[in-house]
Design an enzyme around this catalytic site. Sequence first.
Site, mmCIF file in Angstrom:
data_model
loop_
_atom_site.group_PDB
_atom_site.id
_atom_site.type_symbol
_atom_site.label_atom_id
_atom_site.label_comp_id
_atom_site.label_asym_id
_atom_site.label_seq_id
_atom_site.Cartn_x
_atom_site.Cartn_y
_atom_site.Cartn_z
ATOM 1 N N TYR A 153 -17.069 15.258 -16.590
ATOM 2 C CA TYR A 153 -17.383 13.840 -16.515
ATOM 3 C C TYR A 153 -18.507 13.614 -15.483
ATOM 4 O O TYR A 153 -18.491 14.202 -14.398
ATOM 5 C CB TYR A 153 -16.106 13.096 -16.086
ATOM 6 C CG TYR A 153 -16.294 11.633 -15.853
ATOM 7 C CD1 TYR A 153 -16.701 10.801 -16.881
ATOM 8 C CD2 TYR A 153 -16.069 11.080 -14.610
ATOM 9 C CE1 TYR A 153 -16.875 9.454 -16.665
ATOM 10 C CE2 TYR A 153 -16.244 9.720 -14.384
ATOM 11 C CZ TYR A 153 -16.653 8.918 -15.415
ATOM 12 O OH TYR A 153 -16.826 7.587 -15.197
ATOM 13 N N LYS B 179 -8.339 5.631 -19.677
ATOM 14 C CA LYS B 179 -8.724 6.067 -21.017
ATOM 15 C C LYS B 179 -7.494 6.048 -21.944
ATOM 16 O O LYS B 179 -6.964 4.990 -22.225
ATOM 17 C CB LYS B 179 -9.388 7.442 -20.923
ATOM 18 C CG LYS B 179 -10.429 7.562 -19.784
ATOM 19 C CD LYS B 179 -11.655 6.717 -19.984
ATOM 20 C CE LYS B 179 -12.545 6.626 -18.754
ATOM 21 N NZ LYS B 179 -12.989 7.888 -18.193
ATOM 22 N N ARG C 242 0.845 -1.215 0.000
ATOM 23 C CA ARG C 242 0.000 0.000 0.000
ATOM 24 C C ARG C 242 0.868 1.249 0.000
ATOM 25 O O ARG C 242 0.741 2.092 -0.877
ATOM 26 C CB ARG C 242 -1.026 -0.016 1.136
ATOM 27 C CG ARG C 242 -1.804 1.298 1.247
ATOM 28 C CD ARG C 242 -3.136 1.189 2.009
ATOM 29 N NE ARG C 242 -3.072 0.328 3.172
ATOM 30 C CZ ARG C 242 -2.523 0.667 4.339
ATOM 31 N NH1 ARG C 242 -2.028 1.870 4.509
ATOM 32 N NH2 ARG C 242 -2.500 -0.184 5.345
ATOM 33 N N ASP D 111 -8.167 18.204 -15.047
ATOM 34 C CA ASP D 111 -8.357 16.817 -15.473
ATOM 35 C C ASP D 111 -7.955 16.754 -16.944
ATOM 36 O O ASP D 111 -8.654 17.282 -17.807
ATOM 37 C CB ASP D 111 -9.828 16.429 -15.265
ATOM 38 C CG ASP D 111 -10.128 14.987 -15.644
ATOM 39 O OD1 ASP D 111 -9.404 14.429 -16.498
ATOM 40 O OD2 ASP D 111 -11.105 14.430 -15.113
HETATM 41 C C1 LIG Z 1 -13.494 8.348 -16.961
HETATM 42 C C2 LIG Z 1 -13.167 9.711 -16.473
HETATM 43 C C3 LIG Z 1 -12.928 9.941 -15.113
HETATM 44 C C4 LIG Z 1 -13.052 8.849 -14.076
HETATM 45 O O1 LIG Z 1 -12.031 7.920 -14.189
HETATM 46 P P1 LIG Z 1 -12.198 6.354 -13.742
HETATM 47 O O2 LIG Z 1 -10.879 5.797 -14.123
HETATM 48 O O3 LIG Z 1 -13.352 5.812 -14.500
HETATM 49 O O4 LIG Z 1 -12.439 6.348 -12.265
HETATM 50 C C5 LIG Z 1 -12.577 11.220 -14.739
HETATM 51 N N1 LIG Z 1 -12.488 12.228 -15.634
HETATM 52 C C6 LIG Z 1 -12.720 12.049 -16.948
HETATM 53 C C7 LIG Z 1 -12.604 13.198 -17.897
HETATM 54 C C8 LIG Z 1 -13.080 10.790 -17.417
HETATM 55 O O5 LIG Z 1 -13.322 10.613 -18.717
#
Ligand SMILES: *Cc1c(COP(=O)(O)O)cnc(C)c1O
Length: 384
Positions: A104, A201, A52, A176
């Site tokens: 998101y 992604k 961890r 983000d």
């Molecule tokens: C998918 C996504 C998230 C969340 O990420 P996870 O890996 O699904 O927890 C956050 N921000 C954006 C822009 C996303 O496309």
Amino acid sequence: MTQPYKLETLAIHAGQKPDPTTGAVTMPIYQTSTFVLDGPSRDETKGYIYSRPGNPTRAALEANLAALEGAAYGLAFASGMAAIDAVTRLLHPGDHLLVTDDVYGGMFRLVENVIKQAGIDVTWLDMADLDSVRQAIRPNTKMAWLETPTNPRLKVMDIADLAELAHAHNILLAVDNTFATPVLQQPLALGADIVVHSATKYLGGHSDLVLGAVMLNDDALYEKLAMLQFSAGAVAGPYDSWLLMRGIKTLPLRVERHCQNAMALAEWLTEQPAVAQVNYPGLSDHPQHDLAKRQMRDFGGMISMIPKGGFEAARQIVTRTKLFVLAVSLGGVESLAELPAGMTHASMAESDLAIDPALIRLSVGVEHIDDLKADLAQAMAGLS
Ligand SMILES: *Cc1c(COP(=O)(O)O)cnc(C)c1O
């Protein structure tokens, strides 16, 4: 920060050294929860204790993630949302958070159900409008949160202008960067304090893992976030860390093709009789096209569009495509299509931020562009 190597080289080499015990060229998967210690007291241990707080495979990934964003530090979390959760825990009860109003759906859910419950004041606003941001700032505003390009409307925000405004008021700017990836823009270089990714992604790129990342330069903020990662424990596992490193090696190559395909498809879509609106920052009629040209190296692999026939037409298109798979998520090598209003952004359905039910979001993959056009053409047949 000066980068010794270019991104294409860093993606492959940063954090990757041959394994000292075997010489393995590829970082091994250290699939272990615990590590033998030299003695019973903390001072006698050097290196790893428990997976961890730290694991060698995750550490290699974290060094790689930092290099991608030109950052001093990288932290890998169990998911993008876990990364976002850790960053927003830097806020305390009574603090004020600004969030851009096209995000998101999971971010909307976290803000409304978790962050507000923790006693944080929140203002949703369009951060493409700098004046409205200026007016929304209060003495207790501590953090501003944005995505650019946004999910799913693909609005573009000026990171450098927002960073300047935020810093004049001692506000942390968190970006983000999931949609753009560090290949297209590096928010820290533009003045942002913290970058987060859903590495699920584009960074992973093969729709086979869930993982999140935080990258930043500030020592004190890093200490706090590392403590949150260690204490709350939403860490990335060794196997997923390894898979992500494997994906990142081809990130710059993949993003180049995603961008080429998305640009060609966006232009083609604008000419289709069944299509009412196409949102893509690379199109000259996009409201922030000039900013996107300045801020981004290319325009990304995400498109959203509204067909003339409204929701019924949208439904027909996403259920008739054969290559574009009807699925949430994005950024993988395969093309995906979805209707955000009822899928990724269903959490917003009852709110002021609800998405048009007819909006289709396309994650344009790296297949041949002719096949992608033909797939959408057959799916739109009979519509006008
Ligand atoms: C998918 C996504 C998230 C969340 O990420 P996870 O890996 O699904 O927890 C956050 N921000 C954006 C822009 C996303 O496309």
